[in-house]
Write a protein that holds these residues in place. Structure first.
Motif, PDB file in Angstrom:
ATOM      1  N   ILE A  59      38.426  -0.998  42.608  1.00 11.21           N
ATOM      2  CA  ILE A  59      39.162  -1.839  41.663  1.00 11.21           C
ATOM      3  C   ILE A  59      39.540  -3.133  42.364  1.00 11.21           C
ATOM      4  CG2 ILE A  59      41.187  -2.067  40.173  1.00 11.21           C
ATOM      5  CD1 ILE A  59      41.321   0.986  40.063  1.00 11.21           C
TER       6      ILE A  59
ATOM      7  N   ILE B  78      44.044  -1.005  31.629  1.00 13.94           N
ATOM      8  CA  ILE B  78      42.890  -0.613  32.430  1.00 13.94           C
ATOM      9  C   ILE B  78      42.435   0.809  32.136  1.00 13.94           C
ATOM     10  CG2 ILE B  78      44.341   0.029  34.413  1.00 13.94           C
ATOM     11  CD1 ILE B  78      42.068  -0.973  36.230  1.00 13.94           C
TER      12      ILE B  78
ATOM     13  N   VAL C 118      35.763  -1.683  38.809  1.00 15.26           N
ATOM     14  CA  VAL C 118      36.515  -2.414  37.784  1.00 15.26           C
ATOM     15  C   VAL C 118      36.962  -3.743  38.377  1.00 15.26           C
ATOM     16  CG1 VAL C 118      38.538  -2.483  36.300  1.00 15.26           C
ATOM     17  CG2 VAL C 118      37.324  -0.330  36.642  1.00 15.26           C
TER      18      VAL C 118
ATOM     19  N   VAL D 244      31.335   3.090  40.315  1.00 11.20           N
ATOM     20  CA  VAL D 244      31.889   2.259  39.245  1.00 11.20           C
ATOM     21  C   VAL D 244      32.946   1.328  39.836  1.00 11.20           C
ATOM     22  CG1 VAL D 244      33.113   2.227  37.035  1.00 11.20           C
ATOM     23  CG2 VAL D 244      31.477   4.073  37.540  1.00 11.20           C
TER      24      VAL D 244
ATOM     25  N   ARG E  94      34.271   6.372  31.021  1.00 11.87           N
ATOM     26  CA  ARG E  94      34.585   6.863  32.369  1.00 11.87           C
ATOM     27  C   ARG E  94      36.022   7.377  32.417  1.00 11.87           C
ATOM     28  NH1 ARG E  94      29.614   6.067  35.347  1.00 11.87           N
ATOM     29  NH2 ARG E  94      28.581   4.326  34.285  1.00 11.87           N
ATOM     30  N   THR E  95      36.259   8.255  33.372  1.00 15.49           N
ATOM     31  CA  THR E  95      37.621   8.719  33.625  1.00 15.49           C
ATOM     32  C   THR E  95      38.081   8.377  35.036  1.00 15.49           C
ATOM     33  OG1 THR E  95      36.788  10.886  34.320  1.00 15.49           O
ATOM     34  CG2 THR E  95      37.431  10.636  32.006  1.00 15.49           C
ATOM     35  N   ARG E  96      37.149   8.103  35.941  1.00 19.39           N
ATOM     36  CA  ARG E  96      37.443   7.728  37.318  1.00 19.39           C
ATOM     37  C   ARG E  96      36.580   6.536  37.697  1.00 19.39           C
ATOM     38  NH1 ARG E  96      41.355  10.152  36.788  1.00 19.39           N
ATOM     39  NH2 ARG E  96      42.210  11.929  37.932  1.00 19.39           N
ATOM     40  N   VAL E  97      37.074   5.720  38.605  1.00 22.93           N
ATOM     41  CA  VAL E  97      36.301   4.586  39.117  1.00 22.93           C
ATOM     42  C   VAL E  97      36.423   4.586  40.635  1.00 22.93           C
ATOM     43  CG1 VAL E  97      36.681   3.261  37.008  1.00 22.93           C
ATOM     44  CG2 VAL E  97      38.205   2.932  38.957  1.00 22.93           C
TER      45      VAL E  97
ATOM     46  N   ILE F 191      32.797  -2.627  35.216  1.00 26.52           N
ATOM     47  CA  ILE F 191      33.632  -2.769  34.024  1.00 26.52           C
ATOM     48  C   ILE F 191      34.535  -3.968  34.274  1.00 26.52           C
ATOM     49  CG2 ILE F 191      35.343  -1.693  32.509  1.00 26.52           C
ATOM     50  CD1 ILE F 191      34.373   1.036  33.585  1.00 26.52           C
TER      51      ILE F 191
ATOM     52  N   VAL G  39      38.684   1.631  30.774  1.00 26.11           N
ATOM     53  CA  VAL G  39      37.768   2.516  31.503  1.00 26.11           C
ATOM     54  C   VAL G  39      37.292   3.644  30.587  1.00 26.11           C
ATOM     55  CG1 VAL G  39      37.669   4.218  33.380  1.00 26.11           C
ATOM     56  CG2 VAL G  39      38.612   1.933  33.789  1.00 26.11           C
TER      57      VAL G  39
ATOM     58  N   LEU H  80      43.483   5.900  38.716  1.00 25.67           N
ATOM     59  CA  LEU H  80      42.071   6.064  38.348  1.00 25.67           C
ATOM     60  C   LEU H  80      41.166   6.349  39.542  1.00 25.67           C
ATOM     61  CD1 LEU H  80      41.732   3.086  35.830  1.00 25.67           C
ATOM     62  CD2 LEU H  80      41.545   5.517  35.249  1.00 25.67           C
TER      63      LEU H  80
END
Length: 319
Positions: free
Chosen positions: A102, A87, A31, A29, A96-99, A54, A91, A236
């Motif tokens: 970024i 952010i 961001v 993922v 989601r909880t983690r990416v 995202i 998210v 994150l």
């Protein structure tokens, strides 16, 4: 005209290179916290076929353009109307909880500069708006009409690092007694008239440049937003997650440098014979100092000239 003809992403290849180790696995993922017109996002989606993007932006016009540009990627893209200090919520909104990666490309975008009607540029006469999100908040004209002389001086000094801040604030207050200052050409006229002739001859750059920067930062609360956004974004990232930040003015870059330096330093008391795990650095720096655009890129894309790039990778999980 195709948006690709008017928008050249800054340090694109370097951003891809730095983010690659975090994005090379299926389901990663990314961001893009400053989506803009989608140039960086498009290239990253093309390069890493297994990622989900995202994209955040406070500007609804930018999101419309990015949405059209990225529409071919279908459900691999989630765009959110949000300022980047939101952010974590953005998210979560995307489930989601983690990416894993970024990207922040801070400052005013090509969309804002190229649309003279937004009032960001001192080179074109336009209403003094300067809001990145035109659905909310004070305009630059509102600030010029309502701020006390001392407050104008403060923002010119702090956000524009303007040596003539007091002189310019005094001139604006005197001028607005004769009528509201609502257009950029009128503000430029006031600033030039208030600038000593010797300074006009010797100063590099336009005398209005720093005042316009300061007003833009105040209108969009850019520094306060950044001071909330960077720690939240770093929180994150899992181990191996990476963050890339591009700044275009010294105030943002200094804050980024300070936060990255603290995160990449040991917190162990001096003199301990061993470093306990909880004191080990949480991040490692991926570039030495701040990287600049190459001479070739600055020639091809002059808006890359002031960029300062910093990047970091998480080494251990947050407590």
């Amino acid at each position: 005209m195709d948006v690709r003809d008017i928008h050249t992403p800054v340090l694109l290849d370097r951003c891809i290179e730095l983010l690659a180790p975090a994005l090379s696995h299926e389901g990663a993922v990314l961001v893009d916290a400053t989506e803009g017109m989608g140039g960086h996002s498009e290239a990253l989606l093309e390069r890493f076929g297994g990622i989900h993007l995202i994209g955040l932006d406070r500007d609804t016009a930018a999101l419309r353009i990015a949405g059209q540009r990225l529409s071919r990627f279908g459900d691999r893209v989630t765009l959110v109307h949000a300022v980047y200090d939101g952010i974590v919520d953005a998210v979560a909104q995307a489930g989601r909880t983690r990416v894993d990666g970024i990207l922040f490309d801070l400052g005013v975008s090509s969309l804002h500069l190229d649309d003279a009607s937004r009032g960001f540029s001192y080179a074109h006469d336009a209403p003094l708006d300067m809001r990145m999100d035109q659905t909310d908040g004070l305009t630059a004209a509102d600030i010029l009409a309502t701020y006390a002389e001392g407050d104008l001086r403060r923002i010119f000094e702090r956000y524009g690092e303007e040596k003539l801040a007091a002189r310019y604030a005094r001139a604006i207050v005197a001028a607005r007694a004769d009528g509201a200052i609502t257009r950029s050409a009128r503000l430029v006229e006031i600033l030039i008239a208030a600038t000593p002739a010797a300074v006009l001859r010797e100063r590099a750059g336009h005398p209005a440049k720093r005042v316009f920067q300061a007003l833009r930062i105040e209108v969009n609360t850019e520094l306060a937003v950044w001071e909330r956004a960077l720690p939240a974004a770093m929180g994150l990232l899992p181990v191996g997650g990476r963050i890339v930040v591009m700044s275009y003015q010294s105030l943002e870059d200094r804050y980024t440098k300070r936060v990255f330096a603290a995160a990449s330093s040991s917190t162990a008391p001096v003199g301990l014979p061993v470093e306990l795990a909880e004191h080990a650095p949480r991040f490692r720096l991926l570039v030495k100092g701040a990287e600049l655009a190459s001479a070739d890129e600055r020639v091809a894309n002059p808006r890359a000239t002031p960029v300062r790039l910093r990047a970091a990778e998480r080494l251990r999980a947050a407590a």
